[in-house]
Write a protein that holds these residues in place. Structure first.
Motif, PDB file in Angstrom:
ATOM      1  N   PRO A  56      -6.856   5.818  -0.755  1.00 49.76           N
ATOM      2  CA  PRO A  56      -6.307   5.415  -2.057  1.00 49.76           C
ATOM      3  C   PRO A  56      -5.042   4.582  -1.900  1.00 49.76           C
ATOM      4  O   PRO A  56      -4.287   4.756  -0.934  1.00 49.76           O
ATOM      5  N   ASP A  57      -4.818   3.693  -2.869  1.00 47.31           N
ATOM      6  CA  ASP A  57      -3.552   2.952  -2.909  1.00 47.31           C
ATOM      7  C   ASP A  57      -2.400   3.947  -3.010  1.00 47.31           C
ATOM      8  O   ASP A  57      -2.470   4.922  -3.768  1.00 47.31           O
ATOM      9  N   LEU A  58      -1.361   3.666  -2.252  1.00 43.17           N
ATOM     10  CA  LEU A  58      -0.203   4.575  -2.274  1.00 43.17           C
ATOM     11  C   LEU A  58       1.057   3.910  -2.819  1.00 43.17           C
ATOM     12  O   LEU A  58       2.112   4.538  -2.840  1.00 43.17           O
ATOM     13  N   PHE A  59       0.947   2.665  -3.256  1.00 45.66           N
ATOM     14  CA  PHE A  59       2.179   1.995  -3.703  1.00 45.66           C
ATOM     15  C   PHE A  59       2.711   2.570  -5.005  1.00 45.66           C
ATOM     16  O   PHE A  59       3.822   2.267  -5.401  1.00 45.66           O
ATOM     17  N   TYR A  60       1.914   3.411  -5.666  1.00 48.51           N
ATOM     18  CA  TYR A  60       2.433   4.138  -6.836  1.00 48.51           C
ATOM     19  C   TYR A  60       2.328   5.654  -6.627  1.00 48.51           C
ATOM     20  O   TYR A  60       2.262   6.430  -7.579  1.00 48.51           O
ATOM     21  N   ALA A  61       2.325   6.057  -5.352  1.00 45.47           N
ATOM     22  CA  ALA A  61       2.158   7.490  -5.034  1.00 45.47           C
ATOM     23  C   ALA A  61       3.189   8.370  -5.740  1.00 45.47           C
ATOM     24  O   ALA A  61       2.879   9.480  -6.182  1.00 45.47           O
ATOM     25  N   LEU A 110       5.139   6.213   7.396  1.00 41.62           N
ATOM     26  CA  LEU A 110       4.111   5.632   6.514  1.00 41.62           C
ATOM     27  C   LEU A 110       3.621   4.307   7.084  1.00 41.62           C
ATOM     28  O   LEU A 110       2.415   4.039   7.115  1.00 41.62           O
ATOM     29  N   GLN A 111       4.582   3.487   7.513  1.00 45.38           N
ATOM     30  CA  GLN A 111       4.198   2.164   8.017  1.00 45.38           C
ATOM     31  C   GLN A 111       3.393   2.259   9.304  1.00 45.38           C
ATOM     32  O   GLN A 111       2.438   1.508   9.513  1.00 45.38           O
ATOM     33  N   GLU A 112       3.754   3.206  10.151  1.00 44.67           N
ATOM     34  CA  GLU A 112       3.092   3.291  11.452  1.00 44.67           C
ATOM     35  C   GLU A 112       1.746   4.020  11.398  1.00 44.67           C
ATOM     36  O   GLU A 112       0.830   3.694  12.140  1.00 44.67           O
ATOM     37  N   ARG A 113       1.638   5.021  10.518  1.00 45.34           N
ATOM     38  CA  ARG A 113       0.446   5.870  10.576  1.00 45.34           C
ATOM     39  C   ARG A 113      -0.436   5.795   9.337  1.00 45.34           C
ATOM     40  O   ARG A 113      -1.557   6.294   9.352  1.00 45.34           O
ATOM     41  N   CYS A 114       0.081   5.227   8.251  1.00 49.37           N
ATOM     42  CA  CYS A 114      -0.683   5.259   7.004  1.00 49.37           C
ATOM     43  C   CYS A 114      -1.128   3.871   6.529  1.00 49.37           C
ATOM     44  O   CYS A 114      -2.132   3.742   5.823  1.00 49.37           O
ATOM     45  N   ALA A 115      -0.350   2.853   6.900  1.00 49.34           N
ATOM     46  CA  ALA A 115      -0.565   1.523   6.311  1.00 49.34           C
ATOM     47  C   ALA A 115      -1.892   0.894   6.717  1.00 49.34           C
ATOM     48  O   ALA A 115      -2.388  -0.011   6.042  1.00 49.34           O
ATOM     49  N   THR A 116      -2.504   1.351   7.798  1.00 51.79           N
ATOM     50  CA  THR A 116      -3.786   0.784   8.223  1.00 51.79           C
ATOM     51  C   THR A 116      -4.870   1.051   7.183  1.00 51.79           C
ATOM     52  O   THR A 116      -5.744   0.215   6.943  1.00 51.79           O
ATOM     53  N   CYS A 117      -4.811   2.211   6.573  1.00 55.14           N
ATOM     54  CA  CYS A 117      -5.856   2.601   5.621  1.00 55.14           C
ATOM     55  C   CYS A 117      -5.396   2.551   4.167  1.00 55.14           C
ATOM     56  O   CYS A 117      -6.227   2.493   3.259  1.00 55.14           O
ATOM     57  N   HIS A 118      -4.108   2.644   3.936  1.00 57.32           N
ATOM     58  CA  HIS A 118      -3.590   2.703   2.563  1.00 57.32           C
ATOM     59  C   HIS A 118      -2.715   1.484   2.265  1.00 57.32           C
ATOM     60  O   HIS A 118      -1.964   1.040   3.134  1.00 57.32           O
ATOM     61  N   ASP A 119      -2.799   1.012   1.028  1.00 55.53           N
ATOM     62  CA  ASP A 119      -1.915  -0.069   0.586  1.00 55.53           C
ATOM     63  C   ASP A 119      -0.602   0.547   0.097  1.00 55.53           C
ATOM     64  O   ASP A 119      -0.591   1.292  -0.884  1.00 55.53           O
ATOM     65  N   LEU A 120       0.459   0.223   0.796  1.00 55.98           N
ATOM     66  CA  LEU A 120       1.768   0.786   0.448  1.00 55.98           C
ATOM     67  C   LEU A 120       2.590  -0.155  -0.424  1.00 55.98           C
ATOM     68  O   LEU A 120       3.663   0.224  -0.894  1.00 55.98           O
TER      69      LEU A 120
END
Lengths: 218, 117
Positions: free
Chosen positions: A46-51, A19-29
């Protein structure tokens, strides 16, 4: 035994790294949600911190392997439209596809996403019990005008919001209930207005979305 | 006093993130353009299947028929509040009264009109 006991933790760890390497650029974790329009517009997904409170785990795995576009006009429609001959149209040249993960990574990523559980208090404590949705489409479309921004079937409805004919597959009913009740509690600057749907009518909308998603759309 | 301070802090936490005030142009672009269009002419992205077309904000004749008070009310409380379409939502949970007043001023710039003129 030791190796077996350590496996879940290792899997979660690899998913979190992914998630940190491939998703965090576009999504807020990590959150919190954007409180300015400029911050909102910087989000490319979309925000993913409440995924973990939003998505159905099985759907996440399937979608991450074979992602399809859910928001016809992209994350923030204003960045993906242009004037057309009659009305504004989507500028498809500005839209980029979501990356696809292999099966193993999709499972790891989904598992890590399900561990992101912010905003849990907004969901309440009672599990949603699905039921019938009498006049569901009429309520959704005519009474509350939701089709202004959302498609209730392919190529029918508004284009600035996410398609809702698959919402029942993607989202937990508890999230849908909470988000319809108070969208700004999840996303203060988001484009979804609070329609102030009476409490008794919110489950009808959720049941409608659950039933709608059972159709063989794609 | 200390107890009161704790209550205020608790209220602030429970209230969740506070949205910042925006310019009228930014609010218009974010929330209004999806239906009222990049050109403000009521032909936005969402309008293809709409049963009622959004207001053409560039139409001075039509827009001059609405008072600032009515424009404020329809933005804040939605179309039904002035006996118009449910497709126009209430934006009171997203926009402050000051931001809505600024939007009314912005609409007057778009239509190049005032109420009655």
């Amino acid at each position: 035994m030791l190796a077996l006991a350590a496996t879940p933790a290792l899997a979660k760890s690899s998913g979190t790294i992914l998630l940190q390497e491939r998703c965090a650029t576009c999504h807020d974790l990590k959150g919190p949600a954007a409180v300015t329009l400029s911050a909102l517009r910087m989000r490319k997904g979309p925000d993913l911190f409440y995924a973990g409170n939003k998505y159905r785990a099985g759907w996440l795995v399937r979608w991450l392997e074979k992602p399809t576009r859910i928001r016809p006009a992209g994350m923030f429609y204003l960045d993906h439209i242009k004037p057309g001959p009659k009305r504004d149209v989507i500028d498809t040249t500005t839209l980029t596809p979501h990356l696809a993960l292999n099966a193993g990574d999709a499972v790891s990523a989904a598992e890590a996403l399900m561990g992101l559980k912010a905003n849990g208090k907004l969901l309440g404590t009672k599990p949603f019990i699905p039921g019938p949705s009498p006049m569901g489409e009429m309520t959704f479309d005519k009474f509350y005008g939701c089709t202004a921004c959302h498609e209730i079937e392919p190529e029918f409805g508004g284009l600035s919001g996410p398609e809702v004919y698959t919402a029942g597959r993607r989202l937990t009913p508890e999230f849908m209930l909470s988000f319809i009740r108070d969208p700004q509690a999840w996303n203060p600057k988001g484009l979804m207005p609070n329609k102030h749907v009476p409490e008794a009518n919110i489950p009808k909308l959720v049941n409608f979305l659950i039933e709608l998603a059972k159709k063989d759309w794609k | 006093m200390r107890g009161l301070g704790i209550v205020f802090i608790a209220m602030a936490i429970l209230a969740g993130p506070r949205a910042a005030a925006e310019t009228a142009k930014n609010n218009y672009n974010a929330y209004c353009v999806q239906c009222h269009g990049l050109r403000g002419n009521g032909m936005g992205l969402n309008t293809d299947e709409m049963s009622v077309q959004p207001r053409d904000h560039s139409d001075a004749k039509s827009m001059s028929g609405r008072s600032d008070k009515e424009l404020f009310k329809v933005i804040k409380e939605g179309g039904l509040a002035i006996s118009k379409s449910v497709l126009m939502p209430a934006w009171k949970d997203v926009l402050s009264d000051d931001e809505i007043n600024d939007l009314v001023g912005f609409l007057r710039d778009v239509c190049k009109c005032t109420h009655g003129n």
